[in-house]
Design an enzyme around this catalytic site. Structure first.
Site, PDB file in Angstrom:
ATOM      1  CD  GLN A  80      -3.070  -1.257   2.240  1.00  0.00           C
ATOM      2  OE1 GLN A  80      -2.713  -1.884   3.397  1.00  0.00           O
ATOM      3  NE2 GLN A  80      -4.202  -0.564   2.193  1.00  0.00           N
ATOM      4  NE  ARG A 102      -0.115  -4.783  11.858  1.00  0.00           N
ATOM      5  CZ  ARG A 102      -1.118  -4.847  11.039  1.00  0.00           C
ATOM      6  NH1 ARG A 102      -2.065  -3.927  10.972  1.00  0.00           N
ATOM      7  NH2 ARG A 102      -1.362  -5.919  10.307  1.00  0.00           N
ATOM      8  CG  HIS A 152      -1.174  -5.980   5.109  1.00  0.00           C
ATOM      9  ND1 HIS A 152      -1.200  -5.350   6.177  1.00  0.00           N
ATOM     10  CD2 HIS A 152      -2.185  -5.702   4.377  1.00  0.00           C
ATOM     11  CE1 HIS A 152      -2.202  -4.706   6.510  1.00  0.00           C
ATOM     12  NE2 HIS A 152      -2.959  -5.102   5.052  1.00  0.00           N
ATOM     13  CG  ASN A 162      -3.336  -7.412   8.003  1.00  0.00           C
ATOM     14  OD1 ASN A 162      -3.674  -6.542   9.118  1.00  0.00           O
ATOM     15  ND2 ASN A 162      -4.400  -6.977   6.790  1.00  0.00           N
ATOM     16  CD  GLU A 163      -7.721  -6.922   8.188  1.00  0.00           C
ATOM     17  OE1 GLU A 163      -8.020  -6.892   6.793  1.00  0.00           O
ATOM     18  OE2 GLU A 163      -7.969  -5.988   8.808  1.00  0.00           O
ATOM     19  CG  ASN A 178      -6.374  -5.278  11.715  1.00  0.00           C
ATOM     20  OD1 ASN A 178      -5.471  -4.892  12.695  1.00  0.00           O
ATOM     21  ND2 ASN A 178      -5.695  -5.566  10.641  1.00  0.00           N
ATOM     22  CE1 TYR A 195      -9.650  -1.655   9.743  1.00  0.00           C
ATOM     23  CE2 TYR A 195      -9.742   0.672   9.334  1.00  0.00           C
ATOM     24  CZ  TYR A 195      -9.087  -0.693   9.301  1.00  0.00           C
ATOM     25  OH  TYR A 195      -7.774  -0.485   8.973  1.00  0.00           O
ATOM     26  CD  GLU A 226      -4.991  -2.790   9.389  1.00  0.00           C
ATOM     27  OE1 GLU A 226      -6.127  -2.690   8.878  1.00  0.00           O
ATOM     28  OE2 GLU A 226      -4.048  -3.429   9.162  1.00  0.00           O
ATOM     29  CD1 TRP A 261      -6.219   2.121   7.222  1.00  0.00           C
ATOM     30  CD2 TRP A 261      -4.199   0.811   7.673  1.00  0.00           C
ATOM     31  NE1 TRP A 261      -5.475   1.741   6.214  1.00  0.00           N
ATOM     32  CE2 TRP A 261      -4.324   0.828   6.235  1.00  0.00           C
ATOM     33  CE3 TRP A 261      -3.223  -0.158   8.358  1.00  0.00           C
ATOM     34  CZ2 TRP A 261      -3.445   0.245   5.383  1.00  0.00           C
ATOM     35  CZ3 TRP A 261      -2.310  -0.667   7.329  1.00  0.00           C
ATOM     36  CH2 TRP A 261      -2.472  -0.664   6.181  1.00  0.00           C
ATOM     37  CD  GLU A 301      -8.406   1.256   1.631  1.00  0.00           C
ATOM     38  OE1 GLU A 301      -7.477   1.089   2.300  1.00  0.00           O
ATOM     39  OE2 GLU A 301      -9.421   0.080   1.983  1.00  0.00           O
ATOM     40  CD1 TRP A 302      -6.281  -2.731   0.911  1.00  0.00           C
ATOM     41  CD2 TRP A 302      -4.885  -3.910  -0.388  1.00  0.00           C
ATOM     42  NE1 TRP A 302      -5.160  -3.164   1.625  1.00  0.00           N
ATOM     43  CE2 TRP A 302      -4.365  -3.629   0.895  1.00  0.00           C
ATOM     44  CE3 TRP A 302      -4.137  -4.437  -1.516  1.00  0.00           C
ATOM     45  CZ2 TRP A 302      -2.849  -4.162   1.331  1.00  0.00           C
ATOM     46  CZ3 TRP A 302      -2.948  -4.886  -1.075  1.00  0.00           C
ATOM     47  CH2 TRP A 302      -2.406  -4.748   0.206  1.00  0.00           C
TER      48      TRP A 302
HETATM   49  C1  GBH Z   1      -8.176  -3.261   6.768  1.00  0.00           C
HETATM   50  O1  GBH Z   1      -8.960  -4.398   6.371  1.00  0.00           O
HETATM   51  C2  GBH Z   1      -6.563  -3.841   5.829  1.00  0.00           C
HETATM   52  O2  GBH Z   1      -5.957  -4.380   6.692  1.00  0.00           O
HETATM   53  C3  GBH Z   1      -6.063  -2.572   5.391  1.00  0.00           C
HETATM   54  O3  GBH Z   1      -4.879  -3.107   4.464  1.00  0.00           O
HETATM   55  C4  GBH Z   1      -6.855  -1.618   4.498  1.00  0.00           C
HETATM   56  O4  GBH Z   1      -6.392  -0.550   3.968  1.00  0.00           O
HETATM   57  C5  GBH Z   1      -7.749  -1.079   5.774  1.00  0.00           C
HETATM   58  O5  GBH Z   1      -8.347  -2.093   6.285  1.00  0.00           O
HETATM   59  C6  GBH Z   1      -9.005  -0.234   5.332  1.00  0.00           C
HETATM   60  O6  GBH Z   1      -9.891  -0.710   4.322  1.00  0.00           O
HETATM   61  O7  GBH Z   1     -17.828  -5.715   1.891  1.00  0.00           O
HETATM   62  O8  GBH Z   1     -17.426  -7.815   1.593  1.00  0.00           O
HETATM   63  O9  GBH Z   1     -15.920  -6.358   0.792  1.00  0.00           O
HETATM   64  C7  GBH Z   1      -9.935  -3.950   6.987  1.00  0.00           C
HETATM   65  C8  GBH Z   1     -11.108  -5.258   6.889  1.00  0.00           C
HETATM   66  C9  GBH Z   1     -12.817  -6.268   6.037  1.00  0.00           C
HETATM   67  C10 GBH Z   1     -12.920  -3.912   5.667  1.00  0.00           C
HETATM   68  C11 GBH Z   1     -13.734  -6.546   4.558  1.00  0.00           C
HETATM   69  C12 GBH Z   1     -13.814  -4.104   4.345  1.00  0.00           C
HETATM   70  C13 GBH Z   1     -15.500  -5.279   3.412  1.00  0.00           C
HETATM   71  C14 GBH Z   1     -16.152  -6.494   3.162  1.00  0.00           C
HETATM   72  N1  GBH Z   1     -12.055  -5.061   6.097  1.00  0.00           N
HETATM   73  N2  GBH Z   1     -14.495  -5.176   4.664  1.00  0.00           N
HETATM   74  S1  GBH Z   1     -16.914  -6.739   1.761  1.00  0.00           S
END
Ligand code: GBH
Length: 543
Positions: free
Chosen positions: A23, A80, A126, A172-173, A312, A314, A378, A428, A435-436
């Site tokens: 990222q 991190r 990650h 990670n996740e 992590n 949110y 996070e 975070w 952002e992916w």
């Molecule tokens: C984190 O994941 C990541 O570790 C990080 O790299 C990223 O930049 C950050 O969040 C911000 O996004 O609607 O089915 O697609 C966060 C966990 C779990 C959040 C899945 C978004 C969407 C599920 N993520 N969720 S879906």
């Protein structure tokens, strides 16, 4: 006086910001780095919102010293970041050569952090799997191969960095790796049953296979660390899971049960085998023989393989029973309460609203269920439309300040009122970054990045966290570097208004653990207004 000015965190509490290699680094084709699965995936039209890729990102491969200056200015105790597997072993495999230039990059970064008094907190994986391992044997779908290759990669990292790195995160996740990469197909390698999205994949089977491999790779790497390195290096190793709080939509038994099912798939899928020794019963029931089984030997390695809980989180989802989405445990998520109001402020991304009470409830749930010290690795917020605002406006990120003010207050109460053993908190992210699937459209940074110039500008939220942790961690342990903190003027948060709880949660109970400080002396218990409010609501609901 509010609790926030009279109550503190333990003096050895760790705080800082988090990032991930793909990222921020850019520089994808220099110094011998091999491709990761995100290199080409992000270049396929339609895979990222703005059509942009990770070739430059925040250019941190070249600008990392500047990034460390920022960390010093914010006065963090820890940073991190993640290692790019394909910088260290370009082809990824256990018999493939190690790239000394990749080792040197991270080694210099680690040295520079330590010189500044900042503790490195290192994630091994990650999401940037070496492309060669996907091409060779489909990466996480091939348990026999990937576990051995990952363990060798981890061993190289322990050998080369473990003299200086004392905090390791294996993965990670895993939910995101498995579901988004092999189920929904929105993240690399993008496999899915949806043939409009992918020509290959089986969303009914592959995510569960990938997740199983991730658990085993984590567990065998942790075993290697404990058996071969821990004694002389003296560090800790664990895993980081994503997971948002699940609140029943209303009082109906079906929705109360649904909230638990949501947690079982989001968190229990990984946490239950790792901390408790088996997959959740609900997952076995939902998936039948599509859920792989551990051999007794494997299970012995998996159970107890994480020394702490890496969290992590949110947001909070209101949960309604129903639907056929296995990835959410046959649960529908909403932010709209039965009375039509929203749970909290909407972020730029659809899946995120600001709801701080859920953060505290999640901490309580995890601590009660898994009984491990918790590192919040996070947590953060993306302000709506920040990407299209003029710079001056983006820097006044009130909505993000509000989010962090709520969460830090919840953190303080979880530690001091509820007795949850939380030892670290990472926002975070240090910077706006790649952002992916959202490309650069969604910004999570406490520092604004102008992608035309790569200039960095601290936002009010970064200043807020800097000031908040300075005030809430007793001075004595402040690293020398932090005294050069130049970002002192913090934004004033808006007052936190607790939103009323609409549904009774089956899963959260306050811990009310006898408060004992780290030196063993009993702590004086004081009830913060917010805690009194939650206690009142709980009592009212008969929890
Ligand atoms: C984190 O994941 C990541 O570790 C990080 O790299 C990223 O930049 C950050 O969040 C911000 O996004 O609607 O089915 O697609 C966060 C966990 C779990 C959040 C899945 C978004 C969407 C599920 N993520 N969720 S879906």
């Amino acid at each position: 006086m509010s609790a926030t000015t009279t109550t503190k965190l333990p003096k050895d509490f760790i705080w800082g910001f988090a990032t991930a290699s793909f990222q921020i680094e850019g520089a994808t084709d220099v110094d011998g780095r091999g491709k990761s699965i995100w290199d080409d995936f992000s270049k396929i039209p339609g895979k990222t919102l703005d059509g942009r890729d990770g070739d430059v990102a925040t250019d941190s491969y070249n600008r990392w010293r500047e990034d460390l200056d920022l960390l010093t200015q914010y006065g963090v105790k820890s940073y991190r970041f993640s290692l790019s597997w394909s910088r260290i072993i370009p082809l990824g495999g256990r018999n493939d050569p190690v790239n000394e230039a990749g080792i040197k990059f991270y080694s210099d970064l680690i040295d520079a952090l330590l010189e500044r008094g900042i503790t490195p907190f290192v994630t091994l994986y990650h999401w940037d799997l070496p492309q060669a391992l996907h091409d060779r044997y489909l990466g996480w779908l091939n348990k026999e191969e990937i576990v051995q290759d990952y363990v060798r990669y981890a061993r190289v990292c322990f050998e080369r960095f473990g003299d200086r790195v004392k905090h390791w995160l294996t993965m990670n996740e895993p939910w995101c790796i498995s579901i988004l990469g092999y189920g929904r197909g929105v993240f690399a390698p993008g496999r899915s049953s949806d043939r409009l999205r992918s020509t290959e994949g089986d969303s009914s089977r592959e995510p569960w296979i990938a997740g199983h491999s991730v658990i085993l790779a984590h567990a065998y790497a942790a075993k290697a660390y404990r058996e071969e390195f821990k004694e002389k290096q003296g560090g800790q190793i664990g895993i980081t899971l994503n997971g948002d709080w699940a609140m029943p939509y209303d009082d109906s038994p079906a929705n109360i049960e649904a909230a638990q099912h949501a947690l079982d798939v989001a968190i229990g899928w990984f946490a239950d085998p790792i901390y408790l020794g088996s997959y959740p019963a609900f997952m076995k029931q939902m998936l039948g023989d599509r859920l792989p089984e551990f051999t007794p030997e494997e299970l012995a390695v998996v159970k107890g393989s994480s020394e702490f809980y890496g969290m992590n989180t949110y947001t909070t989802n209101l949960c309604k029973a129903g639907g056929d989405d296995e990835f959410q445990g046959h649960v529908e998520y909403t932010f709209t309460r039965p009375d039509g109001t929203q749970l909290g402020e909407q972020a730029h991304c659809a899946w995120l609203q600001d709801y701080a009470p859920g953060f505290r409830d999640l901490l309580n749930y995890l601590y009660k269920r898994y009984r491990k010290p918790i590192y919040v690795t996070e947590n953060g917020f993306a302000v709506k439309d920040e990407n299209t605002m003029p710079l001056e406006q983006a820097l006044k990120d009130d909505a993000r300040v509000h989010y962090y003010a709520g969460v830090t207050d919840a953190l303080l109460n979880a530690v001091n009122e509820d007795g949850v053993d939380v030892r670290a908190y990472f926002g975070w992210s240090l910077l706006d970054n790649f952002e992916w699937a959202d490309g650069y459209v969604t910004r999570f940074g406490v520092t604004y990045v102008d992608y035309d110039t790569q200039k960095r500008y601290p936002k009010d939220s970064g200043k807020f966290l800097s000031k908040w942790f300075k005030e809430h961690i007793p001075e004595s342990e402040t690293p020398k570097a932090a005294t050069t903190n130049v970002i002192v003027e913090a934004a004033k948060p808006k007052p936190i208004v607790a939103t009323s709880v609409t549904g009774k949660s089956p899963v959260v109970e306050r811990l009310h653990i006898e408060q004992v400080s780290r030196d063993g002396a009993p702590k004086k218990k004081r009830k913060a207004p917010f805690a009194r409010f939650t206690a009142y609501v709980s009592a009212f609901l008969g929890l």
